[in-house]
Design an enzyme around this catalytic site. Structure first.
Site, PDB file in Angstrom:
ATOM      1  N   SER A 280     -18.410 -16.761  21.998  1.00 22.00           N
ATOM      2  CA  SER A 280     -17.246 -16.921  21.140  1.00 22.00           C
ATOM      3  C   SER A 280     -16.340 -17.992  21.729  1.00 22.00           C
ATOM      4  O   SER A 280     -16.619 -18.551  22.795  1.00 22.00           O
ATOM      5  CB  SER A 280     -16.488 -15.600  21.008  1.00 22.00           C
ATOM      6  OG  SER A 280     -15.921 -15.233  22.260  1.00 22.00           O
ATOM      7  N   LYS A 281     -15.224 -18.247  21.051  1.00 20.77           N
ATOM      8  CA  LYS A 281     -14.296 -19.285  21.505  1.00 20.77           C
ATOM      9  C   LYS A 281     -13.725 -18.988  22.883  1.00 20.77           C
ATOM     10  O   LYS A 281     -13.410 -19.896  23.639  1.00 20.77           O
ATOM     11  CB  LYS A 281     -13.163 -19.446  20.491  1.00 20.77           C
ATOM     12  CG  LYS A 281     -13.598 -20.082  19.186  1.00 20.77           C
ATOM     13  CD  LYS A 281     -12.417 -20.270  18.245  1.00 20.77           C
ATOM     14  CE  LYS A 281     -12.850 -20.929  16.951  1.00 20.77           C
ATOM     15  NZ  LYS A 281     -11.720 -21.090  16.011  1.00 20.77           N
ATOM     16  N   ARG A 282     -13.583 -17.697  23.201  1.00 24.56           N
ATOM     17  CA  ARG A 282     -12.990 -17.376  24.506  1.00 24.56           C
ATOM     18  C   ARG A 282     -13.899 -17.790  25.659  1.00 24.56           C
ATOM     19  O   ARG A 282     -13.463 -17.914  26.794  1.00 24.56           O
ATOM     20  CB  ARG A 282     -12.673 -15.882  24.595  1.00 24.56           C
ATOM     21  CG  ARG A 282     -13.888 -14.972  24.728  1.00 24.56           C
ATOM     22  CD  ARG A 282     -13.473 -13.517  24.885  1.00 24.56           C
ATOM     23  NE  ARG A 282     -14.609 -12.653  25.100  1.00 24.56           N
ATOM     24  CZ  ARG A 282     -15.359 -12.154  24.140  1.00 24.56           C
ATOM     25  NH1 ARG A 282     -15.099 -12.443  22.875  1.00 24.56           N
ATOM     26  NH2 ARG A 282     -16.397 -11.363  24.416  1.00 24.56           N
TER      27      ARG A 282
END
Length: 491
Positions: free
Chosen positions: A243-245
């Site tokens: 994911s973006k994290r």
């Protein structure tokens, strides 16, 4: 049969790492086999599809250098064919009208939930008397079309995972055409792939559950089956879905952050694949030559931003300085504009000295991992004014009066040097001056480095002198002397 593969993104978002890797594996497979790579934009979800996302996907593929042989074609353009194929299934007895409303299906699902049992469509409409079913349809009663799923296991030889099978009874009769006449995903995909003559379908593991349904549709339509290969998903360092994290951004965000397409391609290829030897740094030609779908791992790959940085640094180091010059000029020009200046004023000579710029880039490109980091190494060579790092000043200019004297006298020697475009000659001048003073060469070299670059670390100082040129080097030394004289006067 000539290889034909496709990449089929939905324009509901940008081209992210997972999609880019899928595109790359298809592209490499096609290039290795001398086949065809097709791009299909699956835009049938009109509510979420955006033209700007389509543009970003195309731009992302273009930046990576994944040239498309056919397309882009748009799935929405094939809707009438999708409907014809659904009706063909009905005519062949491979599908039947389902009159169950959404409310009825939801009620049965809720009832099964209360009973603590799983819900699956029970096939009741498929058991209707054909005459009654036709009469209800003729009367205008809304219906969807469902595929009759045979009571048998459905299996295939996956290109990555090997033999795979779904047991009999594990798949319910599924809808291929909604009551409003719109086709569902699995029918549209099979219709499109069959029409385009796809020989191999390489996609993510998240599509495995779709594959048995699509195999049934190929068989029911009498179309030849492609070979399927399912690439494991990419995980973050914590073992969770990427994911973006974790740093998983649009590939264009990596472009904007200063990564090279060659570095990004190299990194994406190694996410779950290897060439079978110890090589990690591969250019596009090396990737094509080494690629084999059989070497794609069955387990998920882990996204490692540190590895991306290292690989990108290796590709920066391998690139020609002249090839990187345009990006350096663009970044410095953008920074100058943001500060309300022009490039000629902030970094004089940068645009008018292409050979010198290329030589300087070649000198400093060994360590930076991104283009902005490379720019930070190049910028001091051309900066109109230079700032002195305070720690470097404290360490190497701690005797300002003596340092100013040494730099002033060194400037005289350098001004009289017979040539200034030869590092060995310049080294002889500097070291000869240190011998005259009867001091170690470091007592001259380190203060000189601060004077030229404003910092304690740089490439080899004699290469720096050569790359900077006589006029700029002497100007830098003169500025340092004035700075030191001012300190002495203020003491």
């Amino acid at each position: 049969m000539a290889v034909r593969v496709r990449f089929a993104p939905s324009p509901t978002g940008f081209l992210h790492v997972g999609g880019a890797r899928t595109a790359l594996f298809n592209w490499l497979y096609a290039r290795r086999a001398g086949g065809t790579f097709l791009l299909r934009v699956e835009d049938t979800d009109r509510a979420r599809s955006r033209p700007e996302h389509t543009r970003a996907i195309l731009d992302g593929l273009a930046w990576l250098g994944l040239d498309v042989d056919e397309g882009p074609v748009f799935q929405a353009d094939g809707v009438e064919r999708h409907r014809r194929d659904a009706l063909k299934l009905l005519g062949r007895g491979g599908a039947y009208p389902c009159f169950c409303s959404a409310g009825e299906l939801a009620a049965r699902r809720e009832e099964a939930k209360r009973a603590g049992s799983g819900y699956g469509y029970d096939g009741r409409c498929g058991r209707l008397d054909p005459a009654l079913s036709q009469a209800r349809a003729d009367a205008g009663e809304p219906f969807a079309l469902r595929v009759r799923v045979p009571e048998e296991a459905i299996g295939w030889e996956d290109m990555i995972h090997g033999p795979m099978s779904f047991p009999a009874g594990s798949i319910d009769d599924f809808i291929v055409l909604r009551s409003d006449g719109t086709p569902v995903y699995n029918l549209a995909v099979v219709s499109d792939d069959a029409e385009a003559g796809m020989t191999h379908v390489i996609r993510g593991d998240d599509h495995i559950s779709n594959t048995p349904k699509q195999i049934l549709l190929y068989r029911a339509l009498g179309r030849p089956l492609p070979r399927f290969g399912h690439v494991p998903l990419i995980l973050g360092p914590d073992g969770k879905r990427l994911s973006k994290r974790h740093g998983a951004l649009s590939v264009l965000a990596y472009r904007d952050d200063g990564y090279l397409p060659e570095g990004m391609l190299n990194f994406l290829a190694l996410l779950g694949w290897s060439p079978g030897d110890d090589r990690e740094v591969l250019d596009v030609g090396g990737l094509i030559e080494a690629f084999s779908i059989g070497r794609v791992l069955k387990k998920s790959a882990v996204f490692d931003l540190e590895k991306l940085g290292w690989l990108n640094g290796r590709h920066i180091a391998a690139a020609r300085g002249a090839g990187l010059a345009g990006a350096v000029v663009e970044i410095l020009g953008r920074e100058a504009r943001e500060e309300g200046r022009d490039l000629a004023g902030s970094h004089p000579g940068l645009e008018t000295s292409p050979e010198r710029l290329a030589r300087i880039i070649d000198l400093v490109k060994g360590r930076p991992r991104t283009l902005p980091a490379l720019v930070r190494q190049v910028a001091p060579f051309f900066a109109a004014t230079i700032r002195y790092d305070e720690d470097a000043v404290k360490r190497f200019w701690k005797r300002p009066e003596e340092t100013a004297l040494h730099l002033r006298r060194l400037a005289e020697r350098l001004a009289g040097a017979a040539v200034f475009d030869d590092a060995e000659t310049l080294e002889s001048v500097v070291r000869g001056f240190a011998e005259e003073l009867d001091v170690g060469a470091g007592r001259i070299i380190n203060p000189l480095r601060v004077a030229l670059m404003g910092q304690a670390v740089s490439p080899g100082i004699f290469e720096v002198l050569e790359a900077m040129g006589r006029e700029r080097a002497l100007a830098r030394i003169g500025a340092a002397v004035r700075f030191l004289d001012a300190r002495v006067g203020a003491a």
